[in-house]
Design a protein around this motif. Sequence first.
Motif, PDB file in Angstrom:
ATOM      1  N   ILE A 131       5.340  13.523   6.265  1.00 17.26           N
ATOM      2  CA  ILE A 131       5.107  13.358   4.835  1.00 17.26           C
ATOM      3  C   ILE A 131       4.925  11.862   4.628  1.00 17.26           C
ATOM      4  O   ILE A 131       5.819  11.083   4.967  1.00 17.26           O
ATOM      5  CB  ILE A 131       6.301  13.869   4.010  1.00 17.26           C
ATOM      6  CG1 ILE A 131       6.546  15.353   4.279  1.00 17.26           C
ATOM      7  CG2 ILE A 131       6.088  13.599   2.524  1.00 17.26           C
ATOM      8  CD1 ILE A 131       7.867  15.868   3.736  1.00 17.26           C
ATOM      9  N   ALA A 132       3.769  11.460   4.121  1.00 15.08           N
ATOM     10  CA  ALA A 132       3.484  10.031   3.965  1.00 15.08           C
ATOM     11  C   ALA A 132       2.986   9.745   2.548  1.00 15.08           C
ATOM     12  O   ALA A 132       2.138  10.466   2.033  1.00 15.08           O
ATOM     13  CB  ALA A 132       2.442   9.594   4.981  1.00 15.08           C
ATOM     14  N   VAL A 133       3.512   8.694   1.952  1.00 11.46           N
ATOM     15  CA  VAL A 133       3.073   8.259   0.625  1.00 11.46           C
ATOM     16  C   VAL A 133       2.640   6.803   0.744  1.00 11.46           C
ATOM     17  O   VAL A 133       3.423   5.938   1.138  1.00 11.46           O
ATOM     18  CB  VAL A 133       4.187   8.428  -0.432  1.00 11.46           C
ATOM     19  CG1 VAL A 133       3.723   7.892  -1.780  1.00 11.46           C
ATOM     20  CG2 VAL A 133       4.584   9.890  -0.556  1.00 11.46           C
ATOM     21  N   THR A 134       1.382   6.583   0.408  1.00  8.50           N
ATOM     22  CA  THR A 134       0.800   5.244   0.466  1.00  8.50           C
ATOM     23  C   THR A 134       0.693   4.701  -0.949  1.00  8.50           C
ATOM     24  O   THR A 134       0.301   5.428  -1.864  1.00  8.50           O
ATOM     25  CB  THR A 134      -0.613   5.310   1.098  1.00  8.50           C
ATOM     26  OG1 THR A 134      -0.506   5.937   2.372  1.00  8.50           O
ATOM     27  CG2 THR A 134      -1.209   3.933   1.255  1.00  8.50           C
ATOM     28  N   ASP A 135       1.070   3.432  -1.120  1.00  5.40           N
ATOM     29  CA  ASP A 135       0.906   2.788  -2.422  1.00  5.40           C
ATOM     30  C   ASP A 135       0.441   1.357  -2.209  1.00  5.40           C
ATOM     31  O   ASP A 135       0.302   0.908  -1.070  1.00  5.40           O
ATOM     32  CB  ASP A 135       2.195   2.860  -3.249  1.00  5.40           C
ATOM     33  CG  ASP A 135       3.367   2.137  -2.615  1.00  5.40           C
ATOM     34  OD1 ASP A 135       3.205   0.960  -2.234  1.00  5.40           O
ATOM     35  OD2 ASP A 135       4.442   2.736  -2.509  1.00  5.40           O
ATOM     36  N   ARG A 136       0.192   0.637  -3.282  1.00  2.00           N
ATOM     37  CA  ARG A 136      -0.377  -0.709  -3.193  1.00  2.00           C
ATOM     38  C   ARG A 136       0.652  -1.830  -3.223  1.00  2.00           C
ATOM     39  O   ARG A 136       0.288  -2.998  -3.216  1.00  2.00           O
ATOM     40  CB  ARG A 136      -1.398  -0.907  -4.304  1.00  2.00           C
ATOM     41  CG  ARG A 136      -2.590  -0.009  -4.088  1.00  2.00           C
ATOM     42  CD  ARG A 136      -3.730  -0.375  -4.970  1.00  2.00           C
ATOM     43  NE  ARG A 136      -4.837   0.554  -4.732  1.00  2.00           N
ATOM     44  CZ  ARG A 136      -5.880   0.625  -5.511  1.00  2.00           C
ATOM     45  NH1 ARG A 136      -5.978  -0.137  -6.566  1.00  2.00           N
ATOM     46  NH2 ARG A 136      -6.835   1.485  -5.233  1.00  2.00           N
TER      47      ARG A 136
END
Length: 185
Positions: A131-136
Motif C-alpha cells: 500500500i503506497a501513498v505518494t504526495d508532494r
Amino acid sequence: MIDRRPGRTRDFRAQARDTPVVTSGTTPSGACHGAASPGHPMTTVTTPPPSPAPPPVAAGRLSIPLPTGPQAPSHARRATAGFLHRSWPSLTQERCDDFLLIVSELVTNAVRHARGPSTLTLTTASGALDIAVTDRSRALPAPRTPDLRDGTGGMGLHIAEDLGGRVFTEALSGGKCVHAAFAVA
C-alpha cells in the motif's frame, strides 16, 4: 467468560489463539474521547495479530489520483475494497478491513500533512500487498506518541506495524512515497 469486576484482569491468551484478550478495570483520567469517564468501569478487548491470508489470485496494480481534502480517505477506501475484491477474492473480511484501515490512515496523513495532490498505489504479487501513498511533501513521516487525549493523531504508522506491515518511506524528487508492505502468504 469475561470478568467484569472492577480491578480484575483476565488473560485469555493461554486459551485458543483467536480468543480475544479481555481486561477490565477503571478508566484512567485523561482517557481518549468516547471512553467512560475517569474512575468508571471499562472493558478493553484486543485480538491477536491476524492469521496469514491466502495469496492473491494474480499479481495486480491499481494507481489512482486522490481528491484533495477530507473526501480523499473514503475515496481511497472504496477503490481499495474494489481492487482487493477483484484481485484477492479469498481474502477474509477481517484482513480486508485491516488493509482498509491502513489505507485510510496513510491517506489521512497525506491530506493532513502534505496539503496537495496525492496518489494511492496498491500492488499485489506473490502473496504480498504493498500500500503506497505518494504526495508532494518532502517532510518524512516519523512515528510519534499517539495523542489519545485530544485525538490529534499519531496512531497511523503504529497501526500499520501492529497489523504486520513494514512501513518505510521512499524519497522522491517531487515529494515522497510512504509504503506499508505486507507479506501475507
